[in-house]
Design a protein around this motif. Structure first.
Motif, PDB file in Angstrom:
ATOM      1  N   GLN A  81     -34.272  15.357  18.315  1.00 22.88           N
ATOM      2  CA  GLN A  81     -34.391  14.046  18.939  1.00 22.88           C
ATOM      3  C   GLN A  81     -33.032  13.498  19.369  1.00 22.88           C
ATOM      4  O   GLN A  81     -32.902  12.908  20.440  1.00 22.88           O
ATOM      5  CB  GLN A  81     -35.075  13.069  17.969  1.00 22.88           C
ATOM      6  N   ILE A  82     -32.021  13.704  18.537  1.00 22.55           N
ATOM      7  CA  ILE A  82     -30.680  13.225  18.877  1.00 22.55           C
ATOM      8  C   ILE A  82     -30.117  14.019  20.049  1.00 22.55           C
ATOM      9  O   ILE A  82     -29.519  13.445  20.971  1.00 22.55           O
ATOM     10  CB  ILE A  82     -29.759  13.286  17.637  1.00 22.55           C
ATOM     11  N   ARG A  83     -30.341  15.328  20.060  1.00 20.29           N
ATOM     12  CA  ARG A  83     -29.872  16.129  21.202  1.00 20.29           C
ATOM     13  C   ARG A  83     -30.585  15.720  22.481  1.00 20.29           C
ATOM     14  O   ARG A  83     -29.989  15.683  23.550  1.00 20.29           O
ATOM     15  CB  ARG A  83     -30.082  17.620  20.919  1.00 20.29           C
ATOM     16  N   GLY A  84     -31.876  15.396  22.358  1.00 21.21           N
ATOM     17  CA  GLY A  84     -32.633  14.992  23.535  1.00 21.21           C
ATOM     18  C   GLY A  84     -32.160  13.666  24.104  1.00 21.21           C
ATOM     19  O   GLY A  84     -32.175  13.470  25.331  1.00 21.21           O
ATOM     20  N   TYR A  85     -31.706  12.758  23.243  1.00 25.65           N
ATOM     21  CA  TYR A  85     -31.284  11.425  23.705  1.00 25.65           C
ATOM     22  C   TYR A  85     -29.817  11.404  24.120  1.00 25.65           C
ATOM     23  O   TYR A  85     -29.469  10.887  25.188  1.00 25.65           O
ATOM     24  CB  TYR A  85     -31.521  10.396  22.602  1.00 25.65           C
ATOM     25  N   PHE A  86     -28.937  11.954  23.280  1.00 23.16           N
ATOM     26  CA  PHE A  86     -27.493  11.870  23.532  1.00 23.16           C
ATOM     27  C   PHE A  86     -26.943  13.066  24.300  1.00 23.16           C
ATOM     28  O   PHE A  86     -25.816  13.022  24.787  1.00 23.16           O
ATOM     29  CB  PHE A  86     -26.730  11.727  22.206  1.00 23.16           C
TER      30      PHE A  86
END
Length: 377
Positions: A81-86
């Protein structure tokens, strides 16, 4: 959340609930419940912590409150999720980074505004967003480094009537090259935008600025552009001193990263990153506010001493943070807040460190650190 996850979520939750006299819950239950709180709640708490700032009697430089603006990056936990957002900054390690920016009172340690965003957002964009929440005042002086040394930023400060002092790279823009070729070391001139600068700033009108050149001990020439055009009240050495004060915001970022370890996140979702970032900024502001009161105690004791100290002393910031963290649950949950605050301020005022002026740190020979493995700046 305000315990800042320096231990495990289970341990922190147990500690907080025991202080509140509540039954224990699992770490999983807490992790599910935390995302019912919008991260803007913590951002709003930060705004509340600084909204009465105008009423404080705080240290000033020649009548100005001095704000430093600076950015950095944060290493983020590895999750889908963090890779997808940031996004991903290193394909080999799949590491994600976030960009942050602080507008920081270098004389009190209070963060007026803070922003966190994707790496695709530039520091200038984050600063523009911060300044929307800081009304222009003639006694607020913004000091910025070379990342902001461009016509757009100087034009924006001029149009908004914000006093400023910005360092510029000496060989990047035509304006910088022209003033460096001028034999004068301190003078007032007009800065006309180049073609690309006209597009960015959306104007073709020049601005009137003061240019100050100072030769550093290293032999490098420091180029400062400012709005302080009263050359009788503000000498060349004053401007050099002023820009040197910008280092305070670097110390603020050091407090945020190595000292209280903001990168030690207790989440794996973007919303949690925002929650914890602003929770850390709130903690820093609470330390700053308690520190203002402790500084008054320290100065009062210093004046009452028969023998004057050779050095100036200030409170120990790391100790102040640890003292605050011990009491943060009580501060938000008990009625006897005044007594808790009094104890906190007294504890902070007891641990001092000497202020050694003129200390310097050379970055020469350090090389360029890998941005995805950095710990500070």
């Amino acid at each position: 959340m305000l315990q800042l996850f320096k231990e495990s979520a289970d341990s922190d939750t147990e500690d907080v609930l025991s202080k509140l006299g509540k039954r224990e819950v699992t770490g999983s239950a807490f992790s599910q419940a935390r995302y019912k709180i919008e991260w803007q709640f913590f951002s709003d708490l930060c705004a509340i912590s600084s909204e009465d700032y105008d009423t404080f009697t705080t240290a000033r430089w020649k009548g100005y409150r001095v704000f430093g603006g600076d950015g950095s990056t944060l290493n983020l936990p590895a999750s889908k999720q963090i890779r997808g957002y940031f996004g991903v900054q290193s394909s080999s390690s799949k590491t994600s980074l976030a960009r942050i920016l602080l507008v920081y009172d270098v004389l009190t340690g209070l963060t007026l505004q803070a922003r966190l965003g994707r790496m695709s957002t530039g520091e200038s964009g984050l600063l523009d967003d911060c300044l929307l929440e800081i009304p222009p005042r003639p006694d607020d002086l913004l000091v910025l480094d070379r990342n902001f040394g461009n016509f757009h930023m100087a034009h924006k400060m001029t149009c908004e009537a914000r006093p400023f002092c910005i360092r510029m790279s000496t060989g990047i823009s035509n304006f910088a090259k022209a003033v460096m070729a001028d034999s004068r070391m301190d003078f007032i001139t007009e800065w006309a935008p180049s073609r690309s600068e006209r597009e960015t700033a959306k104007t073709s009108e020049p601005i009137r600025v003061r240019v100050t050149k100072a030769v550093l001990d290293s032999g490098e020439t420091e180029l400062l552009v400012s709005s302080l055009q009263d050359m009788e009240s503000f000498k060349t050495e004053d401007l050099v001193e002023l820009y040197g004060m910008r280092w305070g915001v670097e110390e603020g970022i050091k407090n945020l990263k190595p000292k209280i370890k903001v990168e030690q996140f207790g989440c794996r979702k973007p919303q949690g990153i925002y929650q914890e970032f602003y929770a850390h900024i709130l903690a820093m502001n609470m330390v700053a506010l308690a520190g203002i009161a402790a500084t008054e105690q320290i100065e009062k004791k210093s004046r009452s001493r028969k023998k004057k100290r050779k050095l100036t002393y200030k409170y120990n910031w790391k100790n102040a943070f640890l003292q605050l963290r011990k009491r943060i649950v009580e501060l938000f949950s008990r009625e006897s807040v005044e007594k808790i605050l009094e104890t906190l301020v007294n504890k902070i005022a007891q641990k001092l460190v000497a202020v050694k002026k003129g200390r310097k740190f050379s970055r020469k020979g350090l090389g360029k650190s890998a941005r995805t493995n950095q710990y500070y700046k």
